[in-house]
Scaffold this active site. Structure first.
Site, PDB file in Angstrom:
ATOM      1  N   HIS B  57      44.236  42.252  43.188  1.00 41.45           N
ATOM      2  CA  HIS B  57      44.144  43.724  42.566  1.00 41.45           C
ATOM      3  C   HIS B  57      43.664  44.570  43.535  1.00 41.45           C
ATOM      4  O   HIS B  57      42.639  44.701  43.867  1.00 41.45           O
ATOM      5  CB  HIS B  57      42.795  43.428  41.729  1.00 41.45           C
ATOM      6  CG  HIS B  57      42.716  44.538  40.741  1.00 41.45           C
ATOM      7  ND1 HIS B  57      41.897  44.311  39.372  1.00 41.45           N
ATOM      8  CD2 HIS B  57      43.019  45.670  40.942  1.00 41.45           C
ATOM      9  CE1 HIS B  57      41.962  45.763  38.804  1.00 41.45           C
ATOM     10  NE2 HIS B  57      42.473  46.653  39.413  1.00 41.45           N
ATOM     11  N   HIS B  59      45.421  48.593  44.764  1.00 44.18           N
ATOM     12  CA  HIS B  59      45.957  50.119  44.329  1.00 44.18           C
ATOM     13  C   HIS B  59      46.328  50.794  45.792  1.00 44.18           C
ATOM     14  O   HIS B  59      45.709  51.073  46.479  1.00 44.18           O
ATOM     15  CB  HIS B  59      44.786  51.064  43.452  1.00 44.18           C
ATOM     16  CG  HIS B  59      44.607  50.620  42.325  1.00 44.18           C
ATOM     17  ND1 HIS B  59      45.137  50.852  41.181  1.00 44.18           N
ATOM     18  CD2 HIS B  59      43.307  49.831  42.053  1.00 44.18           C
ATOM     19  CE1 HIS B  59      44.566  50.027  40.135  1.00 44.18           C
ATOM     20  NE2 HIS B  59      43.148  49.729  40.726  1.00 44.18           N
ATOM     21  N   LEU B  60      47.711  50.617  45.771  1.00 47.26           N
ATOM     22  CA  LEU B  60      48.121  51.149  47.210  1.00 47.26           C
ATOM     23  C   LEU B  60      48.958  52.396  47.065  1.00 47.26           C
ATOM     24  O   LEU B  60      49.344  52.889  47.963  1.00 47.26           O
ATOM     25  CB  LEU B  60      49.258  49.837  47.710  1.00 47.26           C
ATOM     26  CG  LEU B  60      48.756  48.719  47.897  1.00 47.26           C
ATOM     27  CD1 LEU B  60      49.596  47.791  48.835  1.00 47.26           C
ATOM     28  CD2 LEU B  60      47.382  48.700  48.785  1.00 47.26           C
ATOM     29  N   ASN B  91      49.863  51.065  38.355  1.00 47.38           N
ATOM     30  CA  ASN B  91      49.395  52.472  37.963  1.00 47.38           C
ATOM     31  C   ASN B  91      49.743  53.667  38.944  1.00 47.38           C
ATOM     32  O   ASN B  91      48.882  54.567  39.412  1.00 47.38           O
ATOM     33  CB  ASN B  91      48.024  52.639  37.337  1.00 47.38           C
ATOM     34  CG  ASN B  91      47.174  52.358  38.468  1.00 47.38           C
ATOM     35  OD1 ASN B  91      47.231  51.853  39.368  1.00 47.38           O
ATOM     36  ND2 ASN B  91      46.025  52.788  38.395  1.00 47.38           N
ATOM     37  N   ASP B 149      46.617  47.775  33.836  1.00 49.40           N
ATOM     38  CA  ASP B 149      45.278  48.453  34.519  1.00 49.40           C
ATOM     39  C   ASP B 149      45.251  49.814  35.147  1.00 49.40           C
ATOM     40  O   ASP B 149      46.376  50.519  35.242  1.00 49.40           O
ATOM     41  CB  ASP B 149      45.072  47.519  36.010  1.00 49.40           C
ATOM     42  CG  ASP B 149      43.716  47.830  36.553  1.00 49.40           C
ATOM     43  OD1 ASP B 149      42.720  48.161  36.039  1.00 49.40           O
ATOM     44  OD2 ASP B 149      43.801  48.363  37.816  1.00 49.40           O
ATOM     45  N   HIS B 176      42.418  45.456  31.685  1.00 48.66           N
ATOM     46  CA  HIS B 176      41.269  46.122  32.155  1.00 48.66           C
ATOM     47  C   HIS B 176      40.431  46.287  30.932  1.00 48.66           C
ATOM     48  O   HIS B 176      40.775  47.190  30.012  1.00 48.66           O
ATOM     49  CB  HIS B 176      41.884  47.726  32.688  1.00 48.66           C
ATOM     50  CG  HIS B 176      40.741  48.619  33.009  1.00 48.66           C
ATOM     51  ND1 HIS B 176      40.583  49.167  34.237  1.00 48.66           N
ATOM     52  CD2 HIS B 176      39.395  49.038  32.140  1.00 48.66           C
ATOM     53  CE1 HIS B 176      39.522  49.830  34.308  1.00 48.66           C
ATOM     54  NE2 HIS B 176      38.959  49.912  33.069  1.00 48.66           N
ATOM     55  N   ASP B 308      40.136  45.440  43.934  1.00 50.18           N
ATOM     56  CA  ASP B 308      40.252  46.582  43.125  1.00 50.18           C
ATOM     57  C   ASP B 308      40.187  47.754  43.997  1.00 50.18           C
ATOM     58  O   ASP B 308      39.460  48.800  43.878  1.00 50.18           O
ATOM     59  CB  ASP B 308      39.038  46.849  42.017  1.00 50.18           C
ATOM     60  CG  ASP B 308      39.584  47.821  41.273  1.00 50.18           C
ATOM     61  OD1 ASP B 308      40.422  48.364  41.202  1.00 50.18           O
ATOM     62  OD2 ASP B 308      38.626  48.274  40.363  1.00 50.18           O
ATOM     63  N   HIS B 312      41.254  56.961  47.549  1.00 50.41           N
ATOM     64  CA  HIS B 312      41.151  58.313  47.279  1.00 50.41           C
ATOM     65  C   HIS B 312      40.987  59.199  48.427  1.00 50.41           C
ATOM     66  O   HIS B 312      40.809  58.662  49.429  1.00 50.41           O
ATOM     67  CB  HIS B 312      40.242  58.635  46.324  1.00 50.41           C
ATOM     68  CG  HIS B 312      40.271  57.835  44.966  1.00 50.41           C
ATOM     69  ND1 HIS B 312      41.282  58.433  44.154  1.00 50.41           N
ATOM     70  CD2 HIS B 312      39.642  56.949  44.496  1.00 50.41           C
ATOM     71  CE1 HIS B 312      41.164  57.262  43.109  1.00 50.41           C
ATOM     72  NE2 HIS B 312      40.146  56.715  42.954  1.00 50.41           N
ATOM     73  N   GLY B 327      36.737  54.879  41.994  1.00 47.24           N
ATOM     74  CA  GLY B 327      37.336  53.792  42.691  1.00 47.24           C
ATOM     75  C   GLY B 327      36.565  53.719  44.285  1.00 47.24           C
ATOM     76  O   GLY B 327      36.214  54.701  44.767  1.00 47.24           O
TER      77      GLY B 327
HETATM   78 ZN   LIG Z   1      40.841  48.511  36.277  1.00 42.13          ZN
END
Ligand SMILES: [Zn+2]
Lengths: 301, 428
Positions: B57, B59-60, B91, B149, B176, B308, B312, B327
């Site tokens: 999990h 986020h790239l 996402n 997600d 999620h 996760d 940012h 995040g």
């Molecule tokens: Zn999530």
């Protein structure tokens, strides 16, 4: 004290000393020439990320009455989303030599964040639901004027406690001065708990034998969010002449303004002798002078 | 002759702590555990070797939000954290919801030669929760799981159909689990502290309510499907939702779950600082929830620790708590953080901890276990017990801030190998 963010960690002695200073300032405001040189050479910035003309004017007047220079910055919160950040704005003011920042924001914690970015004194001018400490100080000052003292006095706060920074600051401050604070409102507008406050959904219970009643503004958004029904609110929580019979005779009424007449408060009561609303506004200047004085005089620059 | 020999190194994998060995690596595999000739010799020196980690999990942010992170910085952060494999969340902008998008990401990641990327695809088109994506084609393109997600699946019927569709191709559906209508504008755990701080609360019941619903949807899918569906619950944060997953597992439901490094090491108390650094969804909870999650790691209710990782920009995280994005970036600290906080400080079994970074997440994706044995793929991480403070300024991730900045941690990855190839080296 270095900043005024809320009353966490404050002692009764500190509050009393501040209110003593406010009394001295109130005397200054009675003079024909309402100005003292106490803050000559200091610069105070009002930084309002959320509009509030009344609070801003009160702070600016307080600063000017003590001969400080005043700069003011107002930003629409929408512009914050994209462009300049809080931090950039504050650092710009810092570079201009500001000594104290009065910060108002629609989000809780912005003044706390500001203390990490600037060296000057930060005064919370109201942040989201968190705190409005100068409002609570002027409420306390006004109550002391009206009641003589707060020890053992029962103060009822009525309305939307959950979303109210005024309620939170009063909940911290009034018990510090010995008052017993009650909060009443519809269950959806009450927090789970607030230290120092007895919460109840029954208005009569809060009003019973109350020495003073503080009425909070009901926001339209709460109705739109489905939290309250207006008719139901008026029927069960509006402070009316009849309901006020539960309280002590002559118990004064406070309201932080602006008021929705005939919503949270019966219109005739708002204009009655019991209403201290104008006294609150009047005392606000003296209280804010005292806060600026305490924060700036003797501070390392 | 091998490529690399790691001498006198302690071995640890999901099977346990396996003593000292001289690990010879060549042809992308472990050639021997008893030494041999190699072009390069690395002294183990009290360090230990584990199979490469898999993050379920992360986020790239590519495509669309490369200013926050891109494949290169994200995958470099991954290998610095000891990860050889990583599942990216869909996402992005636009969302990854087509086989072409999955292929494009894989191709680009392969060219970078860092950690191996397994791009998760959206469960619904545009992650809008309405129309399902093409599960079979996404699987063929290389998607390891389907998930929306970042968005909550409000429509139970769509989730049910998604589980049925994914089951046919052996794909897990990850959720999620947060009831958006109960969460409303919540930015921190709902409770007395949120009331005190004047911040809108996100109730723990919003997570439990959604997990309870999703487990019933899974029951339905299980009854209807010819193939076995698989529900994976992402970033569990509450004691109650964990209990629901535990009961479901005991009842034999095909459900797996993950927890994040932040939910295992931080509580809502951090929000007293009003620092949006600690703003995350689901929110940081109470100490009681943290203890329950650690219990869940031990008893197998939780299958994996997943980061996760949510990068940012600094400016965004300097907004207020209402506007700052949710995040925390954590690829580079996840293992040392839990090695220090769970294993060193609390005596959490090292074997289980390593499993939660390796075979645990592998099993969620249906991959075979990876152990330190002759013939095994040489995707490995060398970990150093020496203490170092967390220094976000040195992160490879574009998000150079961290709630753990300044924490003194042990167990830092100093060498990461993907199929025998060095992708990260920080040997002293
Ligand atoms: Zn999530």
């Amino acid at each position: 004290m270095k900043h005024l963010l809320d009353f966490q960690g404050w002692t009764r002695a500190e509050v009393e000393s501040l209110l003593d200073t406010a009394r001295v300032m109130a005397e200054v405001l009675e003079r024909p020439v309402k100005k003292v040189p106490a803050l000559q050479g200091f610069t105070v910035a009002t930084v309002f990320f959320e509009p509030s003309t009344r609070t801003r004017l009160s702070f600016e007047l307080a600063a000017r009455r003590m001969s400080a220079d005043v700069v003011s910055f107002a930003a629409a919160t929408s512009s914050l989303q994209k462009g300049e950040s809080y931090k950039d704005t504050l650092l710009t003011l810092e570079a201009m030599g500001v000594d104290a920042y009065v910060i108002r924001a629609d989000a809780a914690g912005v003044p706390h964040q500001a203390t990490r970015w600037v060296r000057g004194a930060v005064i919370n001018g109201g942040d989201g639901r968190r705190a409005h400490p100068t409002q609570a100080l002027l409420d306390a000052y006004t109550l002391l004027e009206a009641l003589g003292g707060l020890e053992g006095k029962k103060i009822a706060i009525v309305g939307d406690i959950l979303h109210s920074r005024v309620a939170r600051s009063n909940a911290e401050l009034l018990p510090l001065l010995g008052a017993e604070v009650w909060g009443a409102g519809p269950p959806a507008l009450l927090p789970q708990s607030l230290p120092g406050v007895r919460l109840t959904p029954r208005l009569d219970e809060a009003l019973a034998e109350a020495d003073a009643v503080m009425v909070l503004r009901l926001q339209k958004e709460r109705m739109e969010a489905g939290l309250v029904n207006l008719e139901d609110y008026i029927a069960h929580y509006q402070v009316t002449e009849a309901r006020l019979k539960k309280a002590k005779p002559e118990a004064p009424l406070l309201h932080p303004g602006p008021m929705n007449r005939d919503v949270e408060l019966e219109g005739t009561l708002a204009d009655s002798a019991r209403s201290l609303v104008n006294r609150q506004v009047h005392n606000g200047v003296a209280v804010r002078m005292a806060v600026l004085y305490h924060l700036l005089v003797g501070r390392e620059r | 002759m091998g490529d690399i020999l790691i001498k006198n190194v302690m071995l640890v994998d999901a099977l346990g702590e396996r003593g000292l060995a001289d690990v010879l690596i060549g042809e992308g595999r472990i050639l021997s555990l008893e030494g041999g000739e190699a072009q390069r010799v690395i002294e183990g020196k009290g360090r230990f070797l584990a199979p490469g980690f898999l993050d379920l999990h992360a986020h790239l942010r590519e495509p669309g939000q490369e200013v926050k992170e891109d494949l290169a910085t994200g995958l470099r952060a991954a290998v610095r954290g000891g990860y050889t494999d990583l599942v990216s969340m869909p996402n992005t902008n636009p969302p990854v919801d087509t086989p072409e998008a999955v292929r494009a990401l894989r191709k680009k990641a392969q060219a970078l030669g860092l950690a191996r990327l397994h791009p998760a695809a959206a469960l619904t088109q545009g992650q809008e929760g309405k129309t399902l994506t093409e599960a079979g084609l996404l699987k063929e393109a290389g998607a390891p799981l389907l998930t929306d997600d970042g968005h909550t699946n409000e429509d139970a019927g769509v989730l049910a159909a998604g589980l049925l569709g994914a089951a046919a191709f052996g794909l897990p559906v990850a959720v999620h689990a947060e009831d958006a209508s109960l969460r409303r504008g919540g930015v921190m755990n709902d409770g007395p502290l949120a009331d005190l701080l004047g911040l809108p609360g996100n109730p723990p019941e919003a997570e439990a309510a959604r997990v309870a619903r999703d487990l019933e949807v899974l029951r339905y899918a299980l009854r209807r499907a010819q193939a076995r569906p698989h529900l994976h619950v992402q970033h569990l944060s509450t004691k109650r939702a964990l209990e629901l997953v535990r009961e479901a597992k005991r009842a034999g439901l095909p459900v797996t779950a993950e927890a994040t490094p932040h939910h295992l090491t931080l509580t809502e108390e951090a929000l007293r600082s009003f620092d949006p650094l600690f703003k995350v969804a689901p929110p940081l909870r109470t100490g009681e929830d943290v203890e329950a999650l650690i219990e869940g790691l031990l008893d197998g209710t939780l299958d994996a620790i997943a980061t996760d990782h949510a990068p940012h920009t600094q400016a965004e995280k300097e907004m207020d708590l209402l506007r700052a994005p949710f995040g925390i970036p954590s690829l580079e600290v996840a293992f040392p953080l839990l090695y220090t906080e769970l294993y060193r400080k609390r005596g959490f079994p090292l074997k289980r901890l390593v499993e939660l970074f390796t075979d645990g997440p592998r099993k969620v994706l249906g991959l075979p276990p990876l152990h330190l044995e002759v013939g095994a793929e040489a995707s490995l991480v060398l970990l150093d017990p020496k203490e170092h403070p967390v220094d976000p300024k040195a992160f490879a991730s574009k998000a150079r801030f961290s709630p753990w900045a300044g924490w003194i941690l042990e167990g830092w990855p100093v060498l990461t190998l993907v199929e025998g190839r060095i992708v990260h080296e920080a040997l002293e």
